[in-house]
Write a protein that holds these residues in place. Structure first.
Motif, short mmCIF file in Angstrom:
data_model
loop_
_atom_site.label_atom_id
_atom_site.label_comp_id
_atom_site.label_asym_id
_atom_site.label_seq_id
_atom_site.Cartn_x
_atom_site.Cartn_y
_atom_site.Cartn_z
N UNK A 39 -16.00 -5.12 -4.49
CA UNK A 39 -15.04 -4.01 -4.35
C UNK A 39 -14.59 -3.47 -5.72
N UNK A 40 -14.30 -2.18 -5.77
CA UNK A 40 -13.82 -1.58 -7.01
C UNK A 40 -12.46 -2.19 -7.39
N UNK A 43 -9.25 -1.77 -5.36
CA UNK A 43 -9.27 -2.23 -3.97
C UNK A 43 -9.51 -3.73 -3.88
N UNK A 159 -27.55 8.73 -5.09
CA UNK A 159 -26.29 9.07 -5.74
C UNK A 159 -26.15 8.54 -7.16
N UNK A 163 -19.38 4.98 -8.41
CA UNK A 163 -18.09 4.83 -9.11
C UNK A 163 -16.94 4.89 -8.12
N UNK A 164 -15.81 4.33 -8.52
CA UNK A 164 -14.64 4.30 -7.64
C UNK A 164 -14.22 5.71 -7.24
N UNK A 165 -14.23 6.64 -8.20
CA UNK A 165 -13.87 8.02 -7.89
C UNK A 165 -15.14 8.86 -7.83
N UNK A 166 -15.29 9.65 -6.77
CA UNK A 166 -16.50 10.47 -6.64
C UNK A 166 -16.70 11.47 -7.78
N UNK B 51 -8.65 16.38 -5.24
CA UNK B 51 -8.87 15.40 -4.19
C UNK B 51 -7.61 15.17 -3.39
N UNK B 74 -12.32 -0.56 3.83
CA UNK B 74 -11.65 0.65 3.35
C UNK B 74 -11.71 1.75 4.41
N UNK B 78 -7.08 5.49 3.40
CA UNK B 78 -6.94 4.89 2.07
C UNK B 78 -7.46 5.84 1.01
N UNK B 79 -8.55 6.52 1.34
CA UNK B 79 -9.13 7.46 0.39
C UNK B 79 -8.18 8.61 0.12
N UNK B 83 -7.58 8.68 -3.57
CA UNK B 83 -8.63 9.49 -4.20
C UNK B 83 -9.77 8.63 -4.74
N UNK B 84 -9.75 7.34 -4.40
CA UNK B 84 -10.81 6.43 -4.84
C UNK B 84 -11.40 5.75 -3.61
N UNK B 85 -12.66 5.32 -3.73
CA UNK B 85 -13.28 4.57 -2.64
C UNK B 85 -13.08 3.08 -2.86
N UNK B 86 -13.43 2.28 -1.83
CA UNK B 86 -13.15 0.85 -1.89
C UNK B 86 -14.22 0.01 -2.55
N UNK B 98 -18.80 12.36 2.29
CA UNK B 98 -19.02 12.35 0.84
C UNK B 98 -19.89 13.53 0.41
#
Ligand SMILES: [Zn+2]
Ligand SMILES: [Zn+2]
Lengths: 371, 169
Positions: A39-40, A43, A159, A163-166, B51, B74, B78-79, B83-86, B98
């Motif tokens: 997990x990032x 999280x 992809x 990364x944690x942020x798209x 975002x 996740x 939560x996103x 603004x971040x993924x898990x 996405x």
């Protein structure tokens, strides 16, 4: 641990030189990487963060160029030390807020720094003086490839690096340069340039100061998009734009000296007067005036003084450096007094600016106005 | 003018940036601009702000909207909050949402840059294999059996080489 014993002195840091460094103060390329099946950081549970931190740190220290590096957990640093690292551009402010389970590895020559468990598992950057974004990319690209031996990066064919942020997805690359643009600011052309650069999908923002203000006429230009283009495309495009901005800034300075030399000398002379004589000065005013002093040095108005002095003053007059040098936390008022003392002392040996014969200047200015 | 994020305090920080040729304007109060790292040039990205301000609706409209990532738990909510993924796997799980999101923030939605060496090897292998196979098919069609035998040897060699390379770390 004393961070001053580990980091190079501000004076040594200020000596570093690179191409076009009158206008481009530094170049940076940052890559974001994450470990597969983990997990990032934002999280992950603390125990997982602690584990991944150790795993990454051990692997980073295995890389040949990082053998003599400095490494630390963020929980081992004082607030002041963290702020010093921010002022030297080795960590982000976000990272300075981290504690257990996050850390930093900094190469001995300070050109490569790796933030571990910031927003991503790894944020690695190469930071070089002057306009050297291609060199910075090569350095960090090689470093990243060496890390692959021990670290399994999260990657998908479609992809790219995950990364944690798209917003960082794909290449995970952020290419940026720090530019000193007093000519464009004084001639009121800077907004035009910023808009043109924005249209190319690049971001421009002030490097010092809050929000959108650009203290000391220092701007940072960087790419925003990271997916759908190769790293070298991004690096080349930025390089091209930077060279154009350098041209514009040089032209702006030449034109200013043709049309409004008195205005320019007035700014520089007053900046010198205040910096060399003030008894209380804020970091904001200091930054703005040092920018003008640096412009005067670029124009060779201060014979025998090197630009390294200004670079050093910019570093040591910032709040954390000032407090560290004076053994601890100080109120803003006290800092302003100490900052002024420091500037008077260091500028003692710098003679006031010598400008060319003002009579001919007036003539040329009158001429310019009548045209 | 109220802050776009908290909708409570007076906005004092005003940002305008061009994103993909469109002007996006954002007004923030002092504390939200600090919280979003607007004053930190190394950390701030306008896309981050976008975002939080509706760009995530792409994710909400997707079929996976009410599910959780099987790897890390996740969720979409939560996103929206962060603004971040898990975890890396989230990209696979929330794929549909996405894709739309990426269109709003990047030049393309497919990666064309660097790949880790292991992936690069695989890619080279697949490309070469494909090329040899095409040549082989042509040779067979032309009944050029000598050439076909040669190509079969090459394919066999490539396979052994790749298997050996994949074993060494
Ligand atoms: Zn707010
Ligand atoms: Zn996940």
């Amino acid at each position: 641990m004393n961070i001053h014993e580990i980091l190079s002195s501000p004076a040594a840091a200020a000596e570093r030189e690179g191409p076009s460094n009158k206008i481009v103060w530094s170049s940076r390329v940052r890559l974001a990487r994450n470990l597969a099946n983990t997990p990032f950081p934002g999280w992950a549970k603390k125990s997982v963060r602690v584990e991944t931190f150790k795993h990454i740190r051990d692997n980073v220290l295995q890389v040949e160029s990082m053998k003599e590096s400095f490494d630390t957990g963020m929980d081992k640093l004082t607030t002041l030390d963290k702020q010093i690292l921010v002022e030297r551009h080795f960590i982000s402010r976000e990272h300075a807020a981290k504690n257990t389970g996050s850390g930093l590895v900094l190469s001995q020559d300070e050109s490569i720094s790796v933030m571990i468990n910031e927003e991503d598992h790894l944020r690695m950057q190469a930071l070089l003086p002057g306009l050297q974004i291609s060199n910075a990319w090569t350095a960090i690209d090689q470093f990243d490839t060496q890390l692959e031996h021990g670290l399994d990066f999260a990657y998908s064919k479609k992809r790219g690096y995950l990364t944690a942020c798209p917003t960082n997805l794909g290449t995970g690359i952020r290419v940026s340069a720090m530019l000193h643009l007093p000519g464009l600011v004084l001639s009121e052309q800077v907004n035009q340039i910023i808009q043109a650069v924005n249209k190319l999908g690049l971001a421009v923002r002030g490097l010092y100061g809050e929000g959108t203000e650009a203290l000391g006429n220092v701007f940072q230009v960087s790419n925003q998009m990271t997916l759908g283009e190769t790293e070298s495309d991004i690096v080349e495009r930025l390089n091209k734009v930077l060279l154009q901005i350098v041209d514009h800034e040089e032209n702006a300075r030449v034109k200013l000296m043709e049309s409004k030399p008195k205005m320019v000398y007035n700014h520089i002379g007053r900046a010198y007067g205040i910096l060399a004589n003030a008894h209380s000065i804020s970091s904001k005013e200091t930054m703005n005036l040092l920018s003008l002093l640096r412009l005067g040095m670029d124009m060779e108005l201060f014979a025998g003084t090197s630009q390294a002095l200004i670079n050093e003053l910019i570093i040591i007059t910032q709040p954390a450096h000032l407090q560290k040098a004076n053994d601890g936390k100080l109120s803003a008022e006290k800092r302003d007094l100490l900052r002024a003392d420091l500037l008077r002392e260091r500028l003692k040996g710098v003679d006031r600016p010598v400008v060319p014969d003002t009579k001919t200047l007036e003539d040329s200015q009158n001429q310019a106005e009548s045209e | 003018m109220l802050c776009d994020i908290c909708k409570e305090k007076e906005a004092t920080v005003h940002l305008t940036q061009m994103v993909e040729g469109k002007t996006k304007k954002i007004d923030l109060c002092e504390s939200c601009s600090k919280a979003k790292g607007v004053d930190d040039p190394a950390g701030f990205s306008l896309a981050d702000l976008l975002l939080g301000l509706g760009a995530s609706q792409e994710m909400e409209e997707a079929d996976t909207a009410n599910t959780k990532c099987p790897q890390c738990g996740f969720s979409q909510a939560d996103f929206k909050k962060t603004g971040r993924l898990g975890c890396p796997e989230c990209y696979e799980h929330f794929e549909e949402g996405v894709e739309g999101l990426l269109k709003t923030m990047h030049k393309g939605t497919r990666h064309t840059g660097k790949a880790p060496a292991v992936w690069q090897q695989t890619k080279d292998y697949v490309d070469q294999m494909h090329e040899l196979q095409t040549l082989l098919d042509k040779a067979i069609a032309k009944e050029d059996y000598e050439k076909a035998a040669e190509l079969r040897d090459k394919i066999a060699n490539l396979k052994t080489e790749y298997a050996a390379a994949a074993k060494t770390p």
